[in-house]
Design a protein around this motif. Structure first.
Motif, PDB file in Angstrom:
ATOM      1  N   THR A  62       0.844  -1.188   0.000  1.00 43.37           N
ATOM      2  CA  THR A  62       0.000   0.000   0.000  1.00 43.37           C
ATOM      3  C   THR A  62       0.883   1.243   0.000  1.00 43.37           C
ATOM      4  OG1 THR A  62      -1.735  -1.156   1.243  1.00 43.37           O
ATOM      5  CG2 THR A  62      -1.837   1.253   1.175  1.00 43.37           C
ATOM      6  N   ASP A  63       0.810   2.013  -1.077  1.00 43.14           N
ATOM      7  CA  ASP A  63       1.589   3.238  -1.190  1.00 43.14           C
ATOM      8  C   ASP A  63       1.035   4.305  -0.251  1.00 43.14           C
ATOM      9  OD1 ASP A  63       3.242   2.175  -3.092  1.00 43.14           O
ATOM     10  OD2 ASP A  63       2.107   2.951  -4.800  1.00 43.14           O
ATOM     11  N   PRO A  64       1.815   5.363   0.005  1.00 43.44           N
ATOM     12  CA  PRO A  64       1.310   6.460   0.844  1.00 43.44           C
ATOM     13  C   PRO A  64       0.020   7.073   0.300  1.00 43.44           C
ATOM     14  CG  PRO A  64       3.679   6.628   0.615  1.00 43.44           C
ATOM     15  CD  PRO A  64       3.254   5.528  -0.311  1.00 43.44           C
ATOM     16  N   SER A  65      -0.203   6.946  -1.023  1.00 43.34           N
ATOM     17  CA  SER A  65      -1.429   7.477  -1.623  1.00 43.34           C
ATOM     18  C   SER A  65      -2.663   6.673  -1.234  1.00 43.34           C
ATOM     19  CB  SER A  65      -1.304   7.479  -3.147  1.00 43.34           C
ATOM     20  OG  SER A  65      -1.211   6.146  -3.641  1.00 43.34           O
ATOM     21  N   GLY A  66      -2.432   5.487  -0.642  1.00 49.01           N
ATOM     22  CA  GLY A  66      -3.542   4.631  -0.266  1.00 49.01           C
ATOM     23  C   GLY A  66      -3.853   3.545  -1.282  1.00 49.01           C
ATOM     24  N   THR A  67      -3.133   3.524  -2.397  1.00 52.19           N
ATOM     25  CA  THR A  67      -3.339   2.497  -3.423  1.00 52.19           C
ATOM     26  C   THR A  67      -2.746   1.174  -2.964  1.00 52.19           C
ATOM     27  OG1 THR A  67      -3.239   4.154  -5.184  1.00 52.19           O
ATOM     28  CG2 THR A  67      -2.929   1.849  -5.824  1.00 52.19           C
ATOM     29  N   GLY A  85       5.876   2.343   2.358  1.00 54.15           N
ATOM     30  CA  GLY A  85       4.449   2.121   2.488  1.00 54.15           C
ATOM     31  C   GLY A  85       4.165   0.977   3.435  1.00 54.15           C
ATOM     32  N   SER A 128       2.970   2.691 -12.713  1.00 52.99           N
ATOM     33  CA  SER A 128       1.640   2.499 -12.135  1.00 52.99           C
ATOM     34  C   SER A 128       1.564   1.228 -11.302  1.00 52.99           C
ATOM     35  CB  SER A 128       0.593   2.439 -13.251  1.00 52.99           C
ATOM     36  OG  SER A 128       0.900   1.390 -14.146  1.00 52.99           O
ATOM     37  N   SER A 183      11.062   9.153  -9.133  1.00 52.26           N
ATOM     38  CA  SER A 183      10.272  10.243  -8.578  1.00 52.26           C
ATOM     39  C   SER A 183      11.072  11.050  -7.568  1.00 52.26           C
ATOM     40  CB  SER A 183       9.005   9.697  -7.911  1.00 52.26           C
ATOM     41  OG  SER A 183       8.133  10.749  -7.556  1.00 52.26           O
TER      42      SER A 183
END
Length: 286
Positions: A62-67, A85, A128, A183
């Motif tokens: 789970t990435d920090p973005s919540g994905t 994450g 992605s 990134s």
């Protein structure tokens, strides 16, 4: 990945052999993760390029973005330095979670990208999905590397590293470009990535700014806000490159100086002494 390929890798994860605190050698390393209960890690950070193959159970990232992404048995992921994450290792109905993790030190990845290119790395977004395809070629390379890293008696260091470099090459051939940091988290990080594959180039603020689509003034201001400069970053990258050439590849001091962009050997020697406290000749063949 088919059952035959899965079985070939499974023998390297017969028992839990995960790294402990400080267990990060300055060379490639193979680790095995085995768990019978569900493991939940609220925060995990990847410091070195890591190829993870799930052999039993499943892994969630789970990435920090919540994905959240699910990786079942037979799948693999390549996590670059800087990834962080939450992680869940789930044994599932089979009652056991098993995975192999192959770690690559930064200097090895740097050598690969320098030799084979990473055009546009600094301008590319995060992928992605961190998933990689376990093709027969990649699986063969992983198996060959695992045999080399677990050989008894141990293989010579350079031979074991060569086998691990085959894994990186197979990944790069399959389009896995995010082997190194991706990134950038700031302008200094972007500059480091830009210089890392060509440390011998005569980088100037104008040349760096042009590559990053910035004005030289904006570049200097942003780097100043982050407490560094083009010159200081270039020195850091050249010293790291020099250590790699001297310690790992056994180049002469003159050859290393030229590869790092130093026409004057004495100037090169001073830079190395200031950075690491020893003469360049002392680093050769360490």
């Amino acid at each position: 990945m088919g059952p035959d390929l899965l079985a070939r890798l499974s023998r390297f994860a017969a028992r839990d052999l995960r790294p402990g605190a400080g267990d990060r050698p300055h060379r490639p390393a193979l680790w095995a993760f085995v768990a019978h209960d569900c493991e939940r890690l609220a925060e995990m950070r990847i410091e070195r390029t890591a190829l993870i193959v799930v052999l039993e159970g499943s892994k969630e990232l789970t990435d920090p973005s919540g994905t959240t992404r699910l990786f079942p048995a037979g799948s693999a992921m390549l996590l670059p330095p800087g990834w962080h994450g939450a992680v869940v290792n789930d044994p599932g109905s089979g009652g056991r979670y098993r995975a192999l993790l192959l770690e690559f030190p930064a200097e090895m990845v740097r050598r690969l990208l320098r030799a084979h290119g990473n055009d546009g790395l600094t301008s590319r977004p995060r992928p992605s999905d961190w998933r990689v395809t376990l093709t027969p070629v990649l699986t063969d390379a992983i198996h060959h590397a695992a045999v080399g890293l677990t050989a008894d008696p141990p293989l010579p260091t350079k031979l074991a590293e060569h086998r691990c470099m085959e894994v990186l090459l197979a990944l790069l051939e399959d389009g896995v470009w995010w082997l190194g940091p991706v990134s950038p988290t700031g302008t200094a990080d972007a500059v480091r990535q830009l210089m890392r594959t060509q440390p011998g180039m005569a980088w100037t603020a104008e040349r760096v700014a042009g590559a990053l689509n910035l004005s030289a003034g904006t570049l200097r201001r942003r780097l100043g806000d982050e407490g560094c400069s083009v010159r200081s970053i270039l020195t850091e990258e050249r010293v790291a490159h020099a250590r790699d050439l001297l310690e790992r590849e056994g180049l002469s001091v003159q050859e290393a100086a030229e590869a790092c962009g130093y026409a004057n050997r004495s100037h090169f020697a001073r830079r190395i002494r200031t950075a690491v406290g020893v003469n360049p000749s002392t680093l050769r063949g360490r």
